[in-house]
Design a protein around this motif. Sequence first.
Motif, PDB file in Angstrom:
ATOM      1  N   LEU A  70      -2.157  15.561  -6.973  1.00  0.00           N
ATOM      2  CA  LEU A  70      -2.467  14.626  -8.048  1.00  0.00           C
ATOM      3  C   LEU A  70      -3.951  14.324  -7.855  1.00  0.00           C
ATOM      4  O   LEU A  70      -4.463  14.491  -6.816  1.00  0.00           O
ATOM      5  N   GLU A  81      -6.375  10.572   0.005  1.00  0.00           N
ATOM      6  CA  GLU A  81      -7.681  10.851   0.553  1.00  0.00           C
ATOM      7  C   GLU A  81      -7.628  11.063   2.123  1.00  0.00           C
ATOM      8  O   GLU A  81      -7.860  12.198   2.706  1.00  0.00           O
ATOM      9  N   GLU A  84       1.788  10.704 -24.690  1.00  0.00           N
ATOM     10  CA  GLU A  84       2.937  10.584 -23.656  1.00  0.00           C
ATOM     11  C   GLU A  84       2.575   9.078 -22.916  1.00  0.00           C
ATOM     12  O   GLU A  84       3.374   9.184 -21.940  1.00  0.00           O
ATOM     13  N   TYR A  85       1.947   8.575 -23.430  1.00  0.00           N
ATOM     14  CA  TYR A  85       1.675   7.139 -22.637  1.00  0.00           C
ATOM     15  C   TYR A  85       1.001   6.225 -23.538  1.00  0.00           C
ATOM     16  O   TYR A  85       0.085   6.561 -24.300  1.00  0.00           O
ATOM     17  N   TRP A 130      11.250   8.471 -20.590  1.00  0.00           N
ATOM     18  CA  TRP A 130      10.318   8.829 -21.781  1.00  0.00           C
ATOM     19  C   TRP A 130      10.894   9.575 -22.597  1.00  0.00           C
ATOM     20  O   TRP A 130      11.614  10.730 -22.360  1.00  0.00           O
ATOM     21  N   ALA A 166       3.538  -1.878  -5.675  1.00  0.00           N
ATOM     22  CA  ALA A 166       2.396  -1.547  -5.438  1.00  0.00           C
ATOM     23  C   ALA A 166       2.578  -0.555  -4.191  1.00  0.00           C
ATOM     24  O   ALA A 166       1.529   0.427  -3.849  1.00  0.00           O
ATOM     25  N   GLU A 167       3.589  -0.474  -3.601  1.00  0.00           N
ATOM     26  CA  GLU A 167       3.902   0.565  -2.325  1.00  0.00           C
ATOM     27  C   GLU A 167       4.216   1.924  -3.070  1.00  0.00           C
ATOM     28  O   GLU A 167       4.197   2.899  -2.179  1.00  0.00           O
ATOM     29  N   ASP A 168       4.461   2.138  -4.114  1.00  0.00           N
ATOM     30  CA  ASP A 168       4.657   3.355  -4.952  1.00  0.00           C
ATOM     31  C   ASP A 168       3.465   3.868  -5.543  1.00  0.00           C
ATOM     32  O   ASP A 168       3.232   5.136  -6.003  1.00  0.00           O
ATOM     33  N   MET A 169       2.275   3.154  -5.485  1.00  0.00           N
ATOM     34  CA  MET A 169       0.969   3.579  -5.922  1.00  0.00           C
ATOM     35  C   MET A 169       0.393   4.594  -4.890  1.00  0.00           C
ATOM     36  O   MET A 169       0.767   4.342  -3.784  1.00  0.00           O
ATOM     37  N   VAL A 170      -0.501   5.374  -5.450  1.00  0.00           N
ATOM     38  CA  VAL A 170      -1.289   6.252  -4.452  1.00  0.00           C
ATOM     39  C   VAL A 170      -2.688   5.755  -4.521  1.00  0.00           C
ATOM     40  O   VAL A 170      -3.351   5.520  -5.628  1.00  0.00           O
ATOM     41  N   THR A 171      -3.231   5.719  -3.133  1.00  0.00           N
ATOM     42  CA  THR A 171      -4.582   5.416  -3.129  1.00  0.00           C
ATOM     43  C   THR A 171      -5.660   6.670  -3.281  1.00  0.00           C
ATOM     44  O   THR A 171      -5.355   7.452  -2.642  1.00  0.00           O
ATOM     45  N   LEU A 172      -6.511   6.573  -4.040  1.00  0.00           N
ATOM     46  CA  LEU A 172      -7.590   7.648  -4.115  1.00  0.00           C
ATOM     47  C   LEU A 172      -8.894   7.111  -4.457  1.00  0.00           C
ATOM     48  O   LEU A 172      -9.132   6.369  -4.799  1.00  0.00           O
ATOM     49  N   ARG A 173     -10.015   8.409  -4.219  1.00  0.00           N
ATOM     50  CA  ARG A 173     -11.274   8.355  -4.596  1.00  0.00           C
ATOM     51  C   ARG A 173     -11.081   9.512  -5.824  1.00  0.00           C
ATOM     52  O   ARG A 173     -10.296  10.287  -5.541  1.00  0.00           O
ATOM     53  N   PHE A 184      -3.576   2.498 -13.794  1.00  0.00           N
ATOM     54  CA  PHE A 184      -2.422   2.440 -14.537  1.00  0.00           C
ATOM     55  C   PHE A 184      -2.467   3.504 -15.646  1.00  0.00           C
ATOM     56  O   PHE A 184      -1.941   3.205 -16.607  1.00  0.00           O
ATOM     57  N   HIS A 238       0.864  -1.315  -0.071  1.00  0.00           N
ATOM     58  CA  HIS A 238      -0.026   0.117  -0.066  1.00  0.00           C
ATOM     59  C   HIS A 238       0.991   1.237   0.172  1.00  0.00           C
ATOM     60  O   HIS A 238       1.835   1.440   0.797  1.00  0.00           O
ATOM     61  N   GLY A 239       0.406   1.902  -0.975  1.00  0.00           N
ATOM     62  CA  GLY A 239       1.382   3.394  -0.869  1.00  0.00           C
ATOM     63  C   GLY A 239       0.542   4.697  -0.095  1.00  0.00           C
ATOM     64  O   GLY A 239      -0.407   4.270   0.510  1.00  0.00           O
ATOM     65  N   PRO A 240       0.914   5.759  -0.492  1.00  0.00           N
ATOM     66  CA  PRO A 240       0.437   6.943   0.348  1.00  0.00           C
ATOM     67  C   PRO A 240      -1.236   7.068  -0.301  1.00  0.00           C
ATOM     68  O   PRO A 240      -1.533   6.418  -1.210  1.00  0.00           O
ATOM     69  N   ASP A 241      -1.828   7.130   0.753  1.00  0.00           N
ATOM     70  CA  ASP A 241      -3.306   7.489   0.753  1.00  0.00           C
ATOM     71  C   ASP A 241      -3.572   9.016   0.388  1.00  0.00           C
ATOM     72  O   ASP A 241      -3.537   9.698   1.288  1.00  0.00           O
ATOM     73  N   PHE A 266       7.846  11.918  -9.705  1.00  0.00           N
ATOM     74  CA  PHE A 266       8.799  11.567 -10.975  1.00  0.00           C
ATOM     75  C   PHE A 266       9.605  12.767 -11.131  1.00  0.00           C
ATOM     76  O   PHE A 266       9.290  14.036 -11.249  1.00  0.00           O
ATOM     77  N   ARG A 279     -12.907   3.665  -4.563  1.00  0.00           N
ATOM     78  CA  ARG A 279     -11.123   4.057  -4.274  1.00  0.00           C
ATOM     79  C   ARG A 279     -10.623   3.010  -5.140  1.00  0.00           C
ATOM     80  O   ARG A 279     -10.967   2.007  -5.325  1.00  0.00           O
ATOM     81  N   ARG A 332      11.025   7.949 -15.093  1.00  0.00           N
ATOM     82  CA  ARG A 332      10.279   7.341 -16.212  1.00  0.00           C
ATOM     83  C   ARG A 332      11.098   7.829 -17.604  1.00  0.00           C
ATOM     84  O   ARG A 332      11.446   8.914 -17.603  1.00  0.00           O
ATOM     85  N   PRO A 345       1.594   7.227  -9.623  1.00  0.00           N
ATOM     86  CA  PRO A 345       1.593   8.492  -9.356  1.00  0.00           C
ATOM     87  C   PRO A 345       2.245   9.497 -10.572  1.00  0.00           C
ATOM     88  O   PRO A 345       2.708  10.492 -10.516  1.00  0.00           O
ATOM     89  N   LEU A 346       1.788   9.060 -11.630  1.00  0.00           N
ATOM     90  CA  LEU A 346       2.648   9.446 -12.883  1.00  0.00           C
ATOM     91  C   LEU A 346       1.714  10.620 -13.358  1.00  0.00           C
ATOM     92  O   LEU A 346       0.376  10.574 -13.426  1.00  0.00           O
TER      93      LEU A 346
END
Lengths: 361, 627
Positions: free
Chosen positions: B356, A227, B302-303, A302, B317-324, B609, A222-225, A237, B288, A300, B293-294
């Motif tokens: 973000l 919310e 660009e993607y 790119w 997974a630990e580099d991802m950010v969680t959000l609604r 992603f 789990h990464g940062p939240d 990045f 959620r 990245r 975080p790109l």
Amino acid sequence: MTGHHGPAAVLILLLFSCSAPNSPEPAAAGVPPVPELELAVMVTTDPPPFDRPCKVRSQVAWQRRDRIIRPVLHWDMEESAGPDRLTTTFAHSGRSSMVMGTDMEYGPSICRKVNEVADTLVAVGMGFWMHSSDPDPLLTVVTTVHRGEEQLAWYGKDLRATDNHPGEWMRFNVQHPMKEIKLMGQDRICCFLWNRNASTILVDDVDLVFLGPGVLGKRSGHGPDLERGGGAAALPFATVADVTLLDPREQGIHVGKEAPPDSRHEITIRALGGMRFSYGPGDAVARLSSPTGEVRALVRAWHPTLAADLLDHEQVKVMDGPKGPIITGFDIDVDSNNGMRTIAASPAPRSAMLHLTLPVR
Amino acid sequence: MRTAAWLSVLLWSLVACTHDEQPGVILVEDLRVMGDAATLVDGVATVELDYTDALDSGFVIPSARQAPGGAYDWSFKVPSGTSAQGLRYKFYYVNTSYRFPAMGPDGAQHPLAHENFYGSFERSSEAFRSTGPIPAEGLEVKERFRIHGDPREEAEFKDDQGRSLRWARNPRVGRYGFLVVIMTEEHFQQLELPQGVMDISAKQDGRFIDPFWYWLHGPGSTDKAVQVIVPEAQLQVVARPDLGGGIHIPSTAPTNSAGYTNTCGNTSALSRTAPFEQFIHYVDPSTRFANIPLIADVLANEYTPKDHDRYKALFRAEDMVTLRPMTTPTPCATVESDPERDRIILRNPASRPGDLRKENVGIRSRHGLAYGRYRVKCKLTRLLNDSDMWVGLTNAIWLIYDGAPGCMRRPCEKDGYMQNYYGGDDDARAPRVAYSEIDFEILKTPAYCPEVSFPPTYPQPIADSDDRAAWAYSTSDARMDKPGAITVACTNWDMACHDPESFGVGCHPLTKDGRTYLNHRWSKDYRAVTQKVEELDAELFGGDHYWFEIDWRPEEITWRIGPELDQLRVVGYMDRSITEISNVQMHLIVTQEYHNTRWWPGTPYDQGFIPFPSKDLVGEIMEVIIE
């Protein structure tokens, strides 16, 4: 259904060519050619014509302790040790397809132990192209689950007559969720086609996938939240301000030559005041760390002109350059006979020097 | 006039036979509605809804700005010697575009005809008016009428002080026809008309009596002593909410006023007059997801799908950010009403390092209407880039119930509606609910039907960086969606009411005019039924504009799209045989919103992603017509 228990597959990693036709008949006009990469097959003990899955797709694997998990199988129906079941009358791709004739109520059964195909099996998916002139061929795709001699479950999806397109190639996709059963590693999953009307049906480009809850082999976390806040901030990045294209050969990467060993690259970037650039097997992006080891940013690579990420390769070589890291990406061909790893021609190796700017904290 | 009236009757389908064959007594002549019918175009007067003050008072047709005194004239002449004691008369109007037939198959009033929008005199309980004694030289009777909300002054549309909330049952758009019923005073005194006919607000056996049934098909139609006239004149009502007329910020929005402008905010003027408000999504916790975080400009290529697949397989997974998906913290910052160009601009804001955002944006109309052809001219943001990579947005043009007091769907007779939108499968059922929604949702996702092709057999991704084939997902040939195509999903939220005779689960066809529409519903308790078609992103969102139309009628819904209004094509069609069609007033909403792709099984791209946008994703709404 017990008659459809297939032997556990024994994978023999040999290269066969699917390009040699099994019949002198020419391929039908307009049939899409088989990509060269698809021509290599694996040899399994599955019943023909499922004994020669395409290697490039079917060999993908994840090693889980002492076992190898292969969740994907693909057959292009161009090659089999028992070619009686292949026909060149019609093909969805290539020259041939599998034929289920009036003599075949049950198609060959492909069976795997759960622990051969999944860490946690959530669903079994099967998809193929089919062609039949029968307006209602009563075709059912069946998945069965067995524990020893006991059949634990039977799942079937019928082709409805209203969905059938006689005389045309059409895609039949199935997904059978396994959530109702507490599966064990030695349980066997078998898939086959049930030709209930004993129709003549051609089948081509078959996919069989054993689906898990997520990406196989990927660590959870789990990464940062954003919310709820709290905890670490999201890693930003680094900005790629400019990219200087280089010749991969100048970095020692030559197509067809033996590939350097794959390893983690930990490079000090002088242009970034001694920041450490880290990238290695299993990574999607590189990391920039302070000399004290604090990760400051993700990278990245790119390239706007190429519209591609230089890290989008099976292997990467990283060196320090005068303005930033020099990244050279390349893919690997592995010789199945001797395991030799060479630098692939396709996709072509790419090399560039990145001019990185750290995000403002 | 009499000749003209009967010609009109001939044209008015169900009316024709009864009255053409049994015209009955002639008591009056020269009936005129809205002046001389000959001055109207093909007998039809057209008027636009006047939005001024309509929020409080409901729409009034005509308004004081549209006709002297805010009413239309109607009149008739009584020849001398018609009746010594005078005549009794009553005037009715009815919306003919959006109504159930007045008469059911058995000749009785159609079971849902009481839902039709009809009215009579301003005071709903007023019965027949009297001319008084007719002078020897005859008499010309001059009257006025207007069409307003809640014409039956129903109990459920009143506030807690008993005042009628006209806006809670606004006049419908579309065509209005009229009916005048006349009889002698003597006959009136002899007749024992049902209370529900004398007084349109009175119910009989728990239901209102539709006067257009009673006088044209029911008992009133056989009374030879009654003159029933269907005037030739008709009225066409159109709504054109002013896109440059401002955007109101509702009290439920964040209080930060930094983004307020002259045409967007919460001033009393905007509160009174703005036809739209900023739509602040309710974003359920179930939406959620974790996101890379790109920040990238996907539309500028660009993607790519290759990037998506590799990140899906390998990004930690630990580099991802969680959000609604977010909603705006600064109302008016992402919506703009441009009075110069008469349009509304939507902006899903760009992200910045440390900020973000996948932020939903939209506007919502403020005046509820039941039924209508909702036609929206817009240029919403592109959804795909050159490599077929999706930006992650769903462009949506939809209708949602307005929540007005008393606005509940008609009873679901079998076992009720699922009670709550987010209630899950175990939700209780209720005989009546307010929730209603009809959608265009446009995004990158495959069709669910036919069942034989769903779901696509995507490979199982593996976190193996050494083997490109292990990452393949959206780049695999399992894809069933076409390159460059996005899916137009047409959905009716019927809250799983089981009343429709052909209620279905899974893929079930509906044939209309020789064309088969494939409907999909996940389960018997699933609250919505959907049809999907693929269209080209470049065509719908790459040009100057495109039209989207939801044609919501009492017994059917048709979804159309096209480059111009005269080039619309049908992309979705449903009727009451497969889905319960709502009868409650709704608002129009236009949004560009981020969905959790778990809502859309089979979607080739995982929302998590898809990068955060580096530039605003801009959409423009250029015209709205409801007719």
